[in-house]
Motif scaffolding. Sequence first.
Motif, short mmCIF file in Angstrom:
data_model
loop_
_atom_site.label_atom_id
_atom_site.label_comp_id
_atom_site.label_asym_id
_atom_site.label_seq_id
_atom_site.Cartn_x
_atom_site.Cartn_y
_atom_site.Cartn_z
N MET A 77 17.41 3.42 -34.36
CA MET A 77 18.70 2.94 -33.92
C MET A 77 19.68 3.10 -35.09
SD MET A 77 19.66 -0.82 -32.30
CE MET A 77 18.25 -0.81 -31.24
N ASP A 78 20.82 3.69 -34.83
CA ASP A 78 21.79 3.88 -35.90
C ASP A 78 22.56 2.59 -36.19
OD1 ASP A 78 23.76 3.62 -33.96
OD2 ASP A 78 24.50 5.66 -34.13
N SER A 79 23.26 2.58 -37.31
CA SER A 79 23.93 1.36 -37.75
C SER A 79 25.01 0.90 -36.77
CB SER A 79 24.52 1.55 -39.15
OG SER A 79 25.49 2.56 -39.14
N SER A 80 25.64 1.83 -36.08
CA SER A 80 26.66 1.46 -35.10
C SER A 80 26.03 0.72 -33.92
CB SER A 80 27.39 2.72 -34.61
OG SER A 80 28.39 2.37 -33.70
N ALA A 81 24.87 1.16 -33.50
CA ALA A 81 24.17 0.49 -32.40
C ALA A 81 23.70 -0.90 -32.84
CB ALA A 81 22.98 1.34 -31.93
N VAL A 82 23.21 -1.00 -34.05
CA VAL A 82 22.79 -2.31 -34.58
C VAL A 82 23.99 -3.25 -34.63
CG1 VAL A 82 21.92 -3.52 -36.62
CG2 VAL A 82 20.84 -1.39 -35.88
N ALA A 83 25.12 -2.75 -35.09
CA ALA A 83 26.33 -3.57 -35.16
C ALA A 83 26.75 -4.05 -33.78
CB ALA A 83 27.46 -2.78 -35.82
N LEU A 84 26.69 -3.19 -32.80
CA LEU A 84 27.03 -3.59 -31.43
C LEU A 84 26.08 -4.65 -30.90
CD1 LEU A 84 28.04 -0.18 -29.78
CD2 LEU A 84 29.53 -2.16 -30.21
N HIS A 85 24.79 -4.49 -31.18
CA HIS A 85 23.80 -5.51 -30.77
C HIS A 85 24.07 -6.83 -31.47
CE1 HIS A 85 21.19 -3.22 -28.15
NE2 HIS A 85 21.16 -2.24 -29.03
N TRP A 86 24.42 -6.77 -32.75
CA TRP A 86 24.71 -7.99 -33.50
C TRP A 86 25.94 -8.68 -32.94
CZ3 TRP A 86 28.68 -9.86 -36.59
CH2 TRP A 86 28.37 -11.02 -37.31
N LEU A 87 26.99 -7.94 -32.64
CA LEU A 87 28.20 -8.53 -32.06
C LEU A 87 27.90 -9.17 -30.70
CD1 LEU A 87 30.83 -5.81 -33.04
CD2 LEU A 87 30.85 -8.22 -33.76
N GLU A 88 27.10 -8.49 -29.89
CA GLU A 88 26.73 -9.04 -28.58
C GLU A 88 25.90 -10.31 -28.74
OE1 GLU A 88 23.65 -7.81 -25.13
OE2 GLU A 88 25.17 -6.29 -25.57
N ALA A 89 24.95 -10.30 -29.65
CA ALA A 89 24.12 -11.48 -29.88
C ALA A 89 24.96 -12.64 -30.39
CB ALA A 89 23.00 -11.16 -30.87
N THR A 90 25.92 -12.34 -31.24
CA THR A 90 26.81 -13.38 -31.76
C THR A 90 27.65 -13.97 -30.64
OG1 THR A 90 26.85 -12.30 -33.92
CG2 THR A 90 28.63 -13.85 -33.43
N GLN A 91 28.17 -13.13 -29.77
CA GLN A 91 28.96 -13.63 -28.64
C GLN A 91 28.09 -14.51 -27.74
OE1 GLN A 91 31.88 -11.09 -27.18
NE2 GLN A 91 32.54 -12.54 -25.64
N LEU A 92 26.87 -14.10 -27.49
CA LEU A 92 25.96 -14.91 -26.68
C LEU A 92 25.67 -16.25 -27.34
CD1 LEU A 92 23.46 -12.16 -25.44
CD2 LEU A 92 25.15 -13.41 -24.05
N SER A 93 25.53 -16.27 -28.65
CA SER A 93 25.30 -17.53 -29.37
C SER A 93 26.49 -18.46 -29.24
CB SER A 93 25.01 -17.26 -30.85
OG SER A 93 23.79 -16.60 -31.00
N PHE A 94 27.70 -17.94 -29.41
CA PHE A 94 28.89 -18.76 -29.22
C PHE A 94 28.96 -19.28 -27.78
CE2 PHE A 94 31.00 -16.79 -33.05
CZ PHE A 94 31.41 -17.96 -33.66
N GLN A 95 28.68 -18.42 -26.80
CA GLN A 95 28.73 -18.84 -25.39
C GLN A 95 27.72 -19.95 -25.12
OE1 GLN A 95 28.11 -15.04 -23.50
NE2 GLN A 95 30.29 -14.56 -23.45
N TYR A 96 26.54 -19.83 -25.69
CA TYR A 96 25.50 -20.85 -25.52
C TYR A 96 25.97 -22.19 -26.07
CZ TYR A 96 21.21 -23.47 -26.23
OH TYR A 96 20.25 -24.46 -26.24
N HIS A 97 26.54 -22.18 -27.25
CA HIS A 97 26.98 -23.43 -27.87
C HIS A 97 28.14 -24.05 -27.10
CE1 HIS A 97 24.33 -22.11 -31.08
NE2 HIS A 97 24.23 -23.40 -31.33
N LYS A 98 29.07 -23.24 -26.62
CA LYS A 98 30.16 -23.79 -25.81
C LYS A 98 29.58 -24.40 -24.53
CE LYS A 98 34.64 -23.06 -23.67
NZ LYS A 98 34.38 -23.77 -22.42
N SER A 99 28.62 -23.73 -23.93
CA SER A 99 28.00 -24.25 -22.71
C SER A 99 27.32 -25.59 -22.96
CB SER A 99 26.97 -23.24 -22.19
OG SER A 99 26.22 -23.78 -21.13
N LEU A 100 26.63 -25.73 -24.08
CA LEU A 100 26.00 -27.02 -24.41
C LEU A 100 27.06 -28.12 -24.49
CD1 LEU A 100 23.45 -26.15 -27.26
CD2 LEU A 100 22.91 -26.86 -24.93
#
Length: 182
Positions: free
Chosen positions: A1-24
């Motif tokens: 996986m290239d660095s751009s793909a890793v960065a996109l996965h990281w951004l998506e995971a971060t957004q999901l983490s924020f969404q989870y905490h707001k939901s809590l």
Amino acid sequence: MDSSAVALHWLEATQLSFQYHKSLADRAIVQVSDEALHRTLDAETNSIALIVQHLSGNLASRWTDFLTSDGEKPWRNRDREFVDANVGRAELLAGWDAAWNQLFTTLAALSPTDLERTVAVRGEPHSVPLAIQRSLAHASYHVGQIVILARHWAGEQWTTLTIPRGGSAAYNAQSWGGVRPS
């Protein structure tokens, strides 16, 4: 996986983490009365309303013009966030939702190359990933406070937000079909 793909996965995971905490936080807040939103444990603690005011102000400041201006905006009055404005639930949550929407809109617009940039928070340089993680950690900290206070004020009426006490085995059996992954 290239660095751009890793960065996109990281951004998506971060957004999901924020969404989870707001939901809590949202699922905790809905379980307390309007009066309990403003109640404190003692004179030295913050109410749910104060925490919501503070986190709303912080998120709005940090995520407005995230890449182009200091995260501490001149229009923010942090000290005022810790004085109960005694607003109703609807007004309190409108500011809360607006701040979170600013975060989600900005985060969704970031590209992998944005992660290579530097931003300022109170005049201090931060890599974009550090600024994002700092914001996530800050939000998580305050969401935990909201949840524990809501749990306390809801008392026996509380509905668990995650796996209920004593419910791990049943949850695992349902999630894994009775077969625990190795």
